[in-house]
Enzyme design. Structure first.
Site, mmCIF file in Angstrom:
data_model
loop_
_atom_site.group_PDB
_atom_site.id
_atom_site.type_symbol
_atom_site.label_atom_id
_atom_site.label_comp_id
_atom_site.label_asym_id
_atom_site.label_seq_id
_atom_site.Cartn_x
_atom_site.Cartn_y
_atom_site.Cartn_z
ATOM 1 N N HIS A 316 -19.697 -64.044 -12.958
ATOM 2 C CA HIS A 316 -20.348 -65.167 -13.629
ATOM 3 C C HIS A 316 -20.786 -66.164 -12.585
ATOM 4 O O HIS A 316 -20.088 -66.386 -11.609
ATOM 5 C CB HIS A 316 -19.387 -65.833 -14.627
ATOM 6 C CG HIS A 316 -20.111 -66.681 -15.614
ATOM 7 N ND1 HIS A 316 -20.437 -67.996 -15.361
ATOM 8 C CD2 HIS A 316 -20.594 -66.394 -16.842
ATOM 9 C CE1 HIS A 316 -21.086 -68.471 -16.399
ATOM 10 N NE2 HIS A 316 -21.202 -67.532 -17.310
ATOM 11 N N ASP A 373 -19.050 -61.205 -22.220
ATOM 12 C CA ASP A 373 -19.760 -60.024 -22.711
ATOM 13 C C ASP A 373 -18.931 -58.759 -22.621
ATOM 14 O O ASP A 373 -19.159 -57.807 -23.367
ATOM 15 C CB ASP A 373 -21.069 -59.844 -21.929
ATOM 16 C CG ASP A 373 -22.055 -60.938 -22.275
ATOM 17 O OD1 ASP A 373 -22.183 -61.230 -23.464
ATOM 18 O OD2 ASP A 373 -22.663 -61.499 -21.360
HETATM 19 N N1 ACO Z 1 -20.249 -55.702 -10.262
HETATM 20 C C1 ACO Z 1 -20.119 -55.483 -8.903
HETATM 21 N N2 ACO Z 1 -20.385 -56.422 -7.978
HETATM 22 C C2 ACO Z 1 -20.830 -57.631 -8.426
HETATM 23 C C3 ACO Z 1 -20.969 -57.919 -9.789
HETATM 24 C C4 ACO Z 1 -20.674 -56.898 -10.726
HETATM 25 N N3 ACO Z 1 -20.802 -57.113 -12.045
HETATM 26 N N4 ACO Z 1 -21.422 -59.201 -9.947
HETATM 27 C C5 ACO Z 1 -21.542 -59.694 -8.703
HETATM 28 N N5 ACO Z 1 -21.188 -58.759 -7.788
HETATM 29 C C6 ACO Z 1 -21.126 -58.933 -6.323
HETATM 30 C C7 ACO Z 1 -22.519 -58.943 -5.720
HETATM 31 O O1 ACO Z 1 -22.949 -57.656 -5.332
HETATM 32 C C8 ACO Z 1 -22.307 -59.861 -4.539
HETATM 33 O O2 ACO Z 1 -21.624 -59.119 -3.532
HETATM 34 P P1 ACO Z 1 -21.930 -59.396 -1.965
HETATM 35 O O3 ACO Z 1 -21.456 -60.814 -1.733
HETATM 36 O O4 ACO Z 1 -21.151 -58.371 -1.232
HETATM 37 O O5 ACO Z 1 -23.415 -59.262 -1.794
HETATM 38 C C9 ACO Z 1 -21.316 -60.917 -5.057
HETATM 39 O O6 ACO Z 1 -20.571 -60.223 -6.076
HETATM 40 C C10 ACO Z 1 -21.983 -62.166 -5.626
HETATM 41 O O7 ACO Z 1 -22.932 -61.752 -6.616
HETATM 42 P P2 ACO Z 1 -24.226 -62.600 -7.035
HETATM 43 O O8 ACO Z 1 -25.197 -61.700 -7.718
HETATM 44 O O9 ACO Z 1 -24.714 -63.384 -5.871
HETATM 45 O O10 ACO Z 1 -23.601 -63.634 -8.074
HETATM 46 P P3 ACO Z 1 -24.401 -64.527 -9.120
HETATM 47 O O11 ACO Z 1 -23.532 -65.688 -9.405
HETATM 48 O O12 ACO Z 1 -25.788 -64.805 -8.642
HETATM 49 O O13 ACO Z 1 -24.533 -63.559 -10.388
HETATM 50 C C11 ACO Z 1 -24.155 -62.489 -12.475
HETATM 51 C C12 ACO Z 1 -23.822 -63.687 -11.575
HETATM 52 C C13 ACO Z 1 -25.686 -62.364 -12.666
HETATM 53 C C14 ACO Z 1 -23.523 -62.734 -13.851
HETATM 54 C C15 ACO Z 1 -23.588 -61.196 -11.832
HETATM 55 O O14 ACO Z 1 -22.188 -61.317 -11.658
HETATM 56 C C16 ACO Z 1 -23.881 -59.930 -12.658
HETATM 57 O O15 ACO Z 1 -24.960 -59.355 -12.510
HETATM 58 N N6 ACO Z 1 -22.945 -59.492 -13.566
HETATM 59 C C17 ACO Z 1 -23.147 -58.340 -14.401
HETATM 60 C C18 ACO Z 1 -23.975 -58.727 -15.615
HETATM 61 C C19 ACO Z 1 -23.207 -59.573 -16.610
HETATM 62 O O16 ACO Z 1 -22.083 -59.260 -16.972
HETATM 63 N N7 ACO Z 1 -23.880 -60.633 -17.083
HETATM 64 C C20 ACO Z 1 -23.316 -61.534 -18.088
HETATM 65 C C21 ACO Z 1 -23.035 -62.881 -17.515
HETATM 66 S S1 ACO Z 1 -22.259 -63.898 -18.725
HETATM 67 C C22 ACO Z 1 -23.507 -64.424 -19.742
HETATM 68 O O17 ACO Z 1 -24.628 -64.497 -19.408
HETATM 69 C C23 ACO Z 1 -23.124 -64.744 -21.098
#
Ligand code: ACO
Length: 427
Positions: A316, A373
């Site tokens: 998140h 979610d």
């Molecule tokens: N699975 C594996 N690795 C992940 C995940 C995941 N779900 N989410 C983030 N990471 C990793 C990234 O690869 C990154 O790793 P790195 O530092 O080695 O490059 C690090 O964690 C940071 O990730 P970002 O994408 O920069 O984090 P951001 O805060 O921008 O993204 C987001 C948040 C979009 C929710 C992301 O965690 C994601 O895509 N999650 C999966 C989709 C999801 O569940 N969305 C629902 C969110 S809740 C809502 O909207 C109600």
């Protein structure tokens, strides 16, 4: 006393720029940099708005480090366990929980406003049967703006209220009609004898003539525990301050467009897998994993920097400790599992993923926890709700938040048209 300002120094020239620090009532302060460009000729660069406050708001507060969420100052745990979704809607719109009389009046008004203009129903006919309910829902909400065009000009609080109540009341009906069209089934009109949440389940499940599915042992009613669970899900989705879809709603509001068009844009933004579409993707992913033995393989893929695979329902932007909504849903999931005697391979896979991820260095280091979610997808599956309706259910819950934020924006004397700048790197 220390000055409440921040000084920025341009180290190329040594020139200093001083800006006021604005204190909120909770959470981090903000540097007021509105005049920064005018004074320095420099933009601030913040893709994804990770450090930018775009407004002052009194609606929802999140402390991502502590895993805290409050609507109008009240903790989400208290609202989810002690109050109905309609009470929460009243709270978000009016700033206070309703009295008993206010709640009765609000409930009745929503029941009476739950019908769609008959002409709008024809809109669904024009969509292919295969249309995802989210696209039909977004189109339906845009179409509502032409039926209630007068909401473009809102003058009194009564006008704002009527506009807000109308869209909140009609959203479950639009979502249910979009779904029934997508499966080629007869539309079921709202039953004003049923509560907001029960009525939605009724419109999804009923047979014409107000009949419900019959089991050999008699009528299968909509169970109170199902209504209570869905009501809690609506409450947990009701608002979440300046997330992606709310930011879209506020941006559209900033141009002076019709409120329902702004909500429709919010629906479009919510649909994506990185936002509200994740609940549908969680179940798709659990199905793809197939059985508990495969979990390790997929966890390894999620950790592989060369593989775009991400664990849906994890991570998140704001919560870096835990998502308080996910905690509430985890308890609800365990309760439903016991009371409805549910157990499935999907639940077992989900449990295994959760166990591994919570103890794995990759996830711990990056502060990746199950989000709302992850559990909502599992609970909605357990309630027998169709997967294509998971994100529309999110929409129903969030409509009140979008509308409350839209109203706050329109009444904000500091509000301006949303117009970010760019760092040009082209030719
Ligand atoms: N699975 C594996 N690795 C992940 C995940 C995941 N779900 N989410 C983030 N990471 C990793 C990234 O690869 C990154 O790793 P790195 O530092 O080695 O490059 C690090 O964690 C940071 O990730 P970002 O994408 O920069 O984090 P951001 O805060 O921008 O993204 C987001 C948040 C979009 C929710 C992301 O965690 C994601 O895509 N999650 C999966 C989709 C999801 O569940 N969305 C629902 C969110 S809740 C809502 O909207 C109600």
């Amino acid at each position: 006393m220390a000055k409440k300002t921040m000084t920025l120094i341009d180290n190329r020239t040594g020139k200093e720029y001083e800006y006021p620090i604005l204190e909120g009532t909770r959470g981090p302060a903000a540097v007021d940099m509105r005049s920064f460009y005018k004074e320095s000729g420099i933009f601030s660069y913040d893709p994804g708005f990770t450090s930018t406050a775009s407004c002052r708001s009194q609606i929802t507060f999140i402390n991502g480090e502590k895993g805290e969420l409050r609507y109008r100052g009240i903790p989400i745990e208290e609202l989810a366990t002690g109050h109905s979704y309609l009470e929460v809607c009243h709270l978000l719109l009016e700033g206070e929980l309703p009295t008993e009389d206010e709640l009765t009046a609000f409930d009745l008004e929503l029941r009476h406003r739950s019908f769609l203009p008959e002409g709008l129903v024809k809109l669904f006919e024009m969509m292919p049967d295969s249309a995802h309910p989210m696209s039909a829902l977004s189109a339906g909400v845009t179409a509502l703006s032409s039926f209630y065009y007068e909401h473009l000009k809102l003058e009194s609080d009564a006008d704002y209220r009527e506009m807000a109540h109308r869209i909140i009341a009609k959203m479950p009906t639009l979502a249910a009609f979009a779904y029934r069209h997508s499966i080629g089934a007869t539309y079921i009109y709202p039953d004003i004898d049923r509560s907001f949440t029960e009525n939605f389940l009724y419109m999804l499940r009923a047979y014409p003539g107000g009949k419900m599915h019959r089991d050999p042992d008699g009528h299968r009613k909509i169970k109170p525990i199902e209504v209570a669970a869905l009501d809690t899900i609506f409450t947990l989705h009701a608002d979440h301050e300046q997330n992606a879809s709310t930011t879209v709603v506020r941006s559209v509001a900033s141009t002076g467009a019709h409120p329902y068009v702004a909500i429709s844009s919010g629906i479009a933004a919510l649909w994506g897998r990185a936002h509200g579409g994740a609940n549908e993707s969680v179940i798709e992913q659990l199905k793809m994993i197939g059985n508990v033995e495969n979990v390790d393989k997929f966890i390894a893929r999620a950790k592989d920097p060369n593989d775009p695979f991400r664990l849906m329902g994890f991570g998140h932007r704001v919560y870096k400790n835990f998502d308080p909504r996910a905690r509430i849903l985890k308890t609800l999931q365990d309760q439903l599992r016991e009371e409805l005697d549910l157990d499935s391979e999907l639940m077992r896979i989900a449990q295994r993923i959760e166990e591994i991820a919570l103890n794995d260095e990759y996830f711990i280091q990056r502060k990746l926890y199950p989000n709302i979610d992850f559990y909502s997808g599992i609970i909605l599956t357990a309630l027998g709700l169709p997967r294509s309706m998971f994100t529309p259910i999110f929409v129903i819950g969030r409509t009140v938040g979008w509308i409350a934020q839209w109203i706050e924006f329109r009444k904000d004397p500091e509000a301006k048209i949303a117009r970010p700048r760019q760092l040009y790197v082209g030719k």
